[in-house]
Structure formats: structure tokens, C-alpha cells
Design an enzyme around this catalytic site. Structure first.
Site, PDB file in Angstrom:
ATOM      1  N   HIS A 307      40.061  30.696  46.105  1.00  0.00           N
ATOM      2  CA  HIS A 307      41.489  30.993  46.259  1.00  0.00           C
ATOM      3  C   HIS A 307      42.131  31.077  44.885  1.00  0.00           C
ATOM      4  O   HIS A 307      41.750  30.349  43.977  1.00  0.00           O
ATOM      5  CB  HIS A 307      42.178  29.896  47.091  1.00  0.00           C
ATOM      6  CG  HIS A 307      43.496  30.315  47.652  1.00  0.00           C
ATOM      7  ND1 HIS A 307      44.644  30.277  46.915  1.00  0.00           N
ATOM      8  CD2 HIS A 307      43.823  30.813  48.869  1.00  0.00           C
ATOM      9  CE1 HIS A 307      45.643  30.720  47.661  1.00  0.00           C
ATOM     10  NE2 HIS A 307      45.176  31.051  48.842  1.00  0.00           N
ATOM     11  N   ASP A 364      40.885  31.510  55.710  1.00  0.00           N
ATOM     12  CA  ASP A 364      40.163  32.522  56.496  1.00  0.00           C
ATOM     13  C   ASP A 364      38.772  32.081  56.913  1.00  0.00           C
ATOM     14  O   ASP A 364      38.104  32.775  57.688  1.00  0.00           O
ATOM     15  CB  ASP A 364      40.068  33.820  55.678  1.00  0.00           C
ATOM     16  CG  ASP A 364      41.440  34.434  55.473  1.00  0.00           C
ATOM     17  OD1 ASP A 364      41.832  34.654  54.319  1.00  0.00           O
ATOM     18  OD2 ASP A 364      42.144  34.641  56.485  1.00  0.00           O
TER      19      ASP A 364
HETATM   20  C1  SDX Z   1      44.036  34.760  51.417  1.00  0.00           C
HETATM   21  O1  SDX Z   1      47.147  34.164  47.684  1.00  0.00           O
HETATM   22  C2  SDX Z   1      47.200  33.639  48.821  1.00  0.00           C
HETATM   23  O2  SDX Z   1      47.955  32.684  49.077  1.00  0.00           O
HETATM   24  C3  SDX Z   1      46.350  34.312  49.875  1.00  0.00           C
HETATM   25  C4  SDX Z   1      46.253  33.604  51.216  1.00  0.00           C
HETATM   26  C5  SDX Z   1      47.577  33.611  51.960  1.00  0.00           C
HETATM   27  O3  SDX Z   1      47.789  32.717  52.778  1.00  0.00           O
HETATM   28  O4  SDX Z   1      48.351  34.585  51.777  1.00  0.00           O
HETATM   29  O5  SDX Z   1      45.848  32.255  51.026  1.00  0.00           O
HETATM   30  C6  SDX Z   1      45.252  34.290  52.142  1.00  0.00           C
HETATM   31  O6  SDX Z   1      44.002  35.871  50.972  1.00  0.00           O
HETATM   32  C7  SDX Z   1      42.909  33.797  51.197  1.00  0.00           C
HETATM   33  C8  SDX Z   1      41.752  34.404  50.330  1.00  0.00           C
HETATM   34  C9  SDX Z   1      40.882  35.239  51.275  1.00  0.00           C
HETATM   35  N1  SDX Z   1      39.840  35.986  50.459  1.00  0.00           N
HETATM   36  C10 SDX Z   1      38.550  35.651  50.521  1.00  0.00           C
HETATM   37  O7  SDX Z   1      38.101  34.694  51.138  1.00  0.00           O
HETATM   38  C11 SDX Z   1      37.637  36.592  49.733  1.00  0.00           C
HETATM   39  C12 SDX Z   1      36.632  35.792  48.919  1.00  0.00           C
HETATM   40  N2  SDX Z   1      37.310  35.114  47.818  1.00  0.00           N
HETATM   41  C13 SDX Z   1      37.399  35.781  46.582  1.00  0.00           C
HETATM   42  O8  SDX Z   1      37.250  37.137  46.518  1.00  0.00           O
HETATM   43  C14 SDX Z   1      38.342  35.125  45.574  1.00  0.00           C
HETATM   44  O9  SDX Z   1      38.102  33.782  45.619  1.00  0.00           O
HETATM   45  C15 SDX Z   1      39.836  35.385  45.715  1.00  0.00           C
HETATM   46  C16 SDX Z   1      40.123  36.835  45.795  1.00  0.00           C
HETATM   47  C17 SDX Z   1      40.366  34.700  46.932  1.00  0.00           C
HETATM   48  C18 SDX Z   1      40.505  34.817  44.492  1.00  0.00           C
HETATM   49  O10 SDX Z   1      40.050  35.518  43.402  1.00  0.00           O
HETATM   50  P1  SDX Z   1      40.548  35.201  41.908  1.00  0.00           P
HETATM   51  O11 SDX Z   1      41.569  34.135  41.891  1.00  0.00           O
HETATM   52  O12 SDX Z   1      40.884  36.499  41.259  1.00  0.00           O
HETATM   53  O13 SDX Z   1      39.283  34.556  41.239  1.00  0.00           O
HETATM   54  P2  SDX Z   1      38.094  35.358  40.595  1.00  0.00           P
HETATM   55  O14 SDX Z   1      37.717  36.511  41.486  1.00  0.00           O
HETATM   56  O15 SDX Z   1      38.427  35.639  39.169  1.00  0.00           O
HETATM   57  O16 SDX Z   1      36.929  34.267  40.682  1.00  0.00           O
HETATM   58  C19 SDX Z   1      36.793  33.246  39.712  1.00  0.00           C
HETATM   59  C20 SDX Z   1      35.290  32.981  39.642  1.00  0.00           C
HETATM   60  C21 SDX Z   1      34.472  34.235  39.352  1.00  0.00           C
HETATM   61  O17 SDX Z   1      33.273  33.829  38.734  1.00  0.00           O
HETATM   62  P3  SDX Z   1      33.143  33.938  37.073  1.00  0.00           P
HETATM   63  O18 SDX Z   1      33.482  35.388  36.719  1.00  0.00           O
HETATM   64  O19 SDX Z   1      34.181  32.945  36.549  1.00  0.00           O
HETATM   65  O20 SDX Z   1      31.740  33.566  36.779  1.00  0.00           O
HETATM   66  O21 SDX Z   1      34.832  32.510  40.924  1.00  0.00           O
HETATM   67  C22 SDX Z   1      33.902  33.444  41.466  1.00  0.00           C
HETATM   68  C23 SDX Z   1      34.117  34.740  40.724  1.00  0.00           C
HETATM   69  O22 SDX Z   1      32.925  35.528  40.737  1.00  0.00           O
HETATM   70  N3  SDX Z   1      34.240  33.561  42.891  1.00  0.00           N
HETATM   71  C24 SDX Z   1      33.357  33.640  43.878  1.00  0.00           C
HETATM   72  C25 SDX Z   1      34.107  33.688  45.059  1.00  0.00           C
HETATM   73  N4  SDX Z   1      35.421  33.633  44.765  1.00  0.00           N
HETATM   74  C26 SDX Z   1      35.490  33.569  43.421  1.00  0.00           C
HETATM   75  N5  SDX Z   1      32.017  33.681  43.873  1.00  0.00           N
HETATM   76  C27 SDX Z   1      31.413  33.784  45.098  1.00  0.00           C
HETATM   77  N6  SDX Z   1      32.078  33.816  46.299  1.00  0.00           N
HETATM   78  C28 SDX Z   1      33.427  33.768  46.292  1.00  0.00           C
HETATM   79  N7  SDX Z   1      34.082  33.805  47.485  1.00  0.00           N
END
Ligand code: SDX
Length: 428
Positions: A307, A364
Site C-alpha cells: 500500500h 483488497d
Molecule cells: C487500493 O491509496 C489508497 O488508499 C488505495 C486504497 C483505497 O482504499 O482507496 O487503499 C485501495 O488501491 C489498495 C491497493 C490495491 N492494489 C494492489 O493490491 C496491487 C498490488 N500492490 C502494489 O502494486 C503496490 O503495493 C501499490 C500499487 C498498492 C503501491 O505501490 P507503491 O506505493 O507505488 O509502491 P511501489 O510499487 O514503489 O513498491 C515499493 C516496493 C517495490 O520494490 P523495490 O523497487 O523497492 O525493490 O515494494 C514492491 C515493489 O516492487 N512491491 C511489491 C508489491 N507491492 C509493492 N512486490 C510484490 N508484490 C506487491 N504486491
């Protein structure tokens, strides 16, 4: 708080005002920084940038705190109802008994939609994704209620537009589902409460009496409460940005529905179930899929994990996980993907990659398991998220409009070609 911040850039020092919110959050106000320095700030994804001040929802990602208008989500999920939470978010306080009854009655009596909406609905092919249909039909409300187009047409008209949307979205959503599966449309029944009415419109068939299961209705009401608002997330920021151009409430909300659709945002609840099914069909080897999620060269991500703000458990995920256990037990449903989900969570919470990045289950991760147990098809999960998020979107749009916030128009840093002269085609 009269604190200021000092920024040194290009050999100059600049003093900028700071601000502090009611929960001691601090910000540097850079509103005048470019005028003083010719320099802008940049923050792709707005990871560290506030777009506004707001009195609606407070969340603390480090502590896993979420409150609507100061009320902890845990208390509202346990004791309130979705319509009461909608009133709280939109109007700022819990309603009195009279206010609650009046609001509920007004919503109940506005749940019918114009019959011509059926002509738009039946124009969609049956394979249309329901989120595309939903955003189109919400946008179409601007045609049926042209007086809603002016956001500054006065409080009464704004409140009427709000009531119409809260009342009609369940009808539009249920009709979208029925149209997709080729079944006859159900009309709302005024004797039913908000959630029961939705379930009736979704699952009633002419050939047999449909009775709403109170366990299902209660679980769904709780899920809608948990999704009702979440401060400046992607779709809410979209609603505020579109509304900042003085576009109408309905067009702003239709834009929010499209933003929510993405699998990184609200579309994640559909992506989670599809992921769990894929893991189940692949033999349930959670370690294999965890390794894929950690592999930079593998596009696979553990959907429902991570998140932007929560670097602790998403408090909503805790509540939904327990609700999933309770609902499946009450309904006598044994869903193998729930065990896979719990297995993934257990491994992830002790895995260095996830622990280091503070990746926890988000809202989710478990919600789709409940929706599936309630008989809601996976392509419809994000529609459920939109139904829940509607009052939050409305409250945020209303706050932005009432505060006369300026039109949103971010700056950029240009990195393209510098000036060059046109050359004739014949010489290229
Ligand atoms: C919602 O914003 C809100 O409030 C949203 C929400 C709401 O109520 O409105 O809470 C609802 O959208 C919840 C999120 C639902 N999405 C997912 O579950 C999709 C999977 N999660 C990710 O794609 C990610 O965690 C996000 C999009 C939710 C957040 O992404 P960020 O903040 O841009 O973080 P990032 O992508 O830069 O990740 C940081 C690190 C990275 O690794 P490094 O480059 O530092 O090595 O964490 C890793 C990412 O690769 N990472 C994951 C991961 N999520 C982040 N690795 C594997 N699986 C994951 N799910």
C-alpha cells in the site's frame, strides 16, 4: 504554528511557511516557492506531496489507523450502517434520529432510474466489463438531470444531486449485472433497506421468491462501510481533479469510477481472486508464487499486498479477514482459495522481502473472498468497491467545491528536444 522551512538551492536560501493539521501532520507550503526561486518541486505519483487539506478522513499508515470524521473505522464497522456512515462522511457529523430517518427515506424514494437508461444499458455487449458500463451510466445521469451540471447551483440542488446518486447507484449497478447475464431487471422495493434492496435487485428472479439472508446483508453493509473513504487515493484525487474544473458531480464521480477500475487500485480485488485461482490451479505452491512476486524480472505481483500509505496492517484488512471467516462459516462455504490466501499472508509476513518493504495485506486481499461467498461474480467486485466508495467521493467533491479550490494543473520538467527548425519533407 508559525514554523518555517528553509530550502537552499542554487546558492540561495528560501524560507517557506509550514502548516500543521489537527493530528500534528506537518507540511511545507510551496505555493510561492516558484515565484521566489523559479524552481518547482517534483514527485511522480505524489508519494510525498499533499494536494489539499481535508477534514473528512484521517489515516496513519505507520500505525494502521483509519478514522472517518474522527470516528475509528473499527467502531463504525461494528456499530453503524453504511447509509449512516455516508451521512457522516458527506455532512460531517453522525445524524440525529430525525436526520437519519429523513436521509434514509429520501434515498429510498429516489432509487428508480429513468426508463431510457435501459436503452443505454442494452446497447452494451454482454462481455462489456461492468466498470465501463457503470461509469457510462453514471455519466449519463448528467443528461437526465441537467440541473445537476452546475456545481454552484445552490445547496438544495447539490444535496438533491447527492441523494439521487446515492439512491440510484445500487439500481444502476444491479441492472448492469442483470443485463450482463441476460436476466430481467428488478425494480427497487421501498420496504427493503439499502443493502437488502441491492441484493434483491441483484439476485431476485421472477420464478421464485428471493429472501435476503441477514448474514449476507450484514456482511455487505460492513464491507461498504470499510470502503467508504480513504482520503486522497487515486480515484478520490481523480474526482477532486475533475471537479476542480467545475465539472459536475456526476461527471467527477464517473471519472473516479474509471480510476478505481485499475488493478493497482480498486481493480485489485478482482485481480486477487484471479491470482488465487491461478495459484490453486497451479497446485497451490505458494512458495513458487512468492518467489515470482519477489523477482524483479517477473511482472507478477502479489495482488492485494502492499500500500502507498499503510506500512503496517491495513486496518480494513484485519476486519475483512475476520468477516471472511465468519461469513463463510455462517454460509457453510468452504472456499479453498481462502486457505491459499492465509498461506500467502503467513509466508509474506515473515519473508524478508515483504517485511523490509513493509508490504502487508490491504483492503483488497480478503474482500473478494467474501464477495464470492455472497454470490457476486468476480468481474463485479470492483463495482462493489465503487458502491462503497461513493459517499467518500461525494464528500471529497463537496469539500473541494465548498472550499472553492483552484483548478488542478500540475507543472512539469520538460526533457524533450530543445528548439530546432522545421525541415521540408523533400529534404528529410
Ligand atoms: C487500493 O491509496 C489508497 O488508499 C488505495 C486504497 C483505497 O482504499 O482507496 O487503499 C485501495 O488501491 C489498495 C491497493 C490495491 N492494489 C494492489 O493490491 C496491487 C498490488 N500492490 C502494489 O502494486 C503496490 O503495493 C501499490 C500499487 C498498492 C503501491 O505501490 P507503491 O506505493 O507505488 O509502491 P511501489 O510499487 O514503489 O513498491 C515499493 C516496493 C517495490 O520494490 P523495490 O523497487 O523497492 O525493490 O515494494 C514492491 C515493489 O516492487 N512491491 C511489491 C508489491 N507491492 C509493492 N512486490 C510484490 N508484490 C506487491 N504486491
Amino acid at each position: 504554528m508559525s514554523q518555517t522551512a528553509e530550502i537552499k538551492a542554487d546558492g540561495q536560501s528560501y524560507e517557506l511557511p509550514m502548516m500543521e493539521g489537527s493530528e500534528q501532520e506537518k507540511a511545507i507550503d510551496i505555493g510561492k516557492f516558484r515565484a521566489q526561486s523559479g524552481i518547482i518541486t517534483i514527485d511522480p505519483g505524489f508519494k510525498n506531496t499533499g494536494s489539499t487539506t481535508s477534514a473528512i478522513t484521517f489515516l496513519d499508515g505507520e500505525k494502521g489507523i483509519l478514522r472517518y470524521r474522527g470516528y475509528p473505522i473499527e467502531q463504525l464497522a461494528e456499530k453503524s450502517s453504511f447509509l449512516e456512515v455516508a451521512y457522516l462522511l458527506i455532512y460531517g457529523d453522525l445524524p440525529s434520529k430525525d436526520e437519519h430517518d429523513k436521509f434514509t427515506n429520501q434515498v429510498t424514494r429516489r432509487s428508480l432510474v429513468h426508463e431510457d437508461i435501459k436503452n443505454i444499458l442494452t446497447g452494451f455487449p454482454s462481455n462489456a466489463h461492468p466498470m465501463g458500463v457503470l461509469s457510462s451510466l453514471v455519466s449519463s445521469l448528467t443528461a437526465f438531470y441537467p440541473q445537476s451540471l452546475d456545481p454552484h447551483r445552490g445547496t438544495d440542488m447539490v444535496n438533491l444531486s447527492i441523494l439521487r446518486l446515492i439512491a440510484k447507484l445500487p439500481t444502476i449497478a444491479a441492472w448492469t449485472y442483470k443485463n450482463k447475464i441476460g436476466q430481467s431487471l428488478n425494480f427497487p422495493v421501498n420496504e427493503l433497506d439499502y443493502v437488502s434492496n441491492f441484493l434483491h435487485m441483484m439476485f431476485s428472479v421472477p420464478t421464485e421468491e428471493y429472501s435476503v439472508n441477514p448474514v449476507v446483508a450484514q456482511a455487505l453493509d460492513k464491507l461498504l462501510i470499510l470502503h467508504a473513504d480513504h482520503e486522497q487515493n487515486c480515484s478520490t484525487s481523480t474526482v477532486r481533479l475533475v471537479g476542480s474544473s467545475q465539472a459536475s458531480l456526476y461527471s467527477s464521480i464517473a471519472s473516479g469510477i474509471c480510476a478505481l477500475w485499475g488493478p493497482l487500485h480498486g481493480g485489485a480485488n478482482q485481480a486477487v481472486i484471479e491470482m488465487l485461482e491461478r495459484i490453486k490451479d497451479d497446485g497451490g505452491d505458494t512458495k513458487k508464487w512468492m518467489d515470482k512476486a519477489k523477482d524483479k524480472d517477473d511482472p507478477f505481483r502479489l495482488m492485494g499486498f502492499g500500500h502507498r500509505v499503510y506500512k503496517n496492517f491495513d486496518p480494513r484488512a484485519r476486519i475483512i479477514k475476520k468477516a471472511a471467516d465468519d461469513v463463510l462459516a455462517d454460509l457453510g462455504v468452504n472456499d479453498p482459495v481462502l486457505d491459499i490466501a492465509k498461506g500467502l499472508e503467513e509466508v509474506a509476513l515473515s519473508d524478508e522481502y515483504f517485511v523490509e518493504r513493509k508490504l502487508y495485506p490491504n483492503v483488497d486481499f480478503y474482500s473478494g473472498i467474501i464477495y464470492r461467498a455472497l454470490g457476486i461474480p468476480v468481474e463485479f467486485f470492483t463495482v462493489m468497491f465503487a458502491l462503497g466508495r461513493l459517499p467518500g467521493w461525494i464528500a471529497q467533491w463537496k469539500e473541494m467545491t465548498e472550499n472553492n479550490e483552484p483548478i488542478g494543473r500540475p507543472r512539469q520538467i520538460y526533457t524533450g528536444a530543445t528548439e530546432r527548425d522545421y525541415t521540408d519533407l523533400s529534404s528529410r
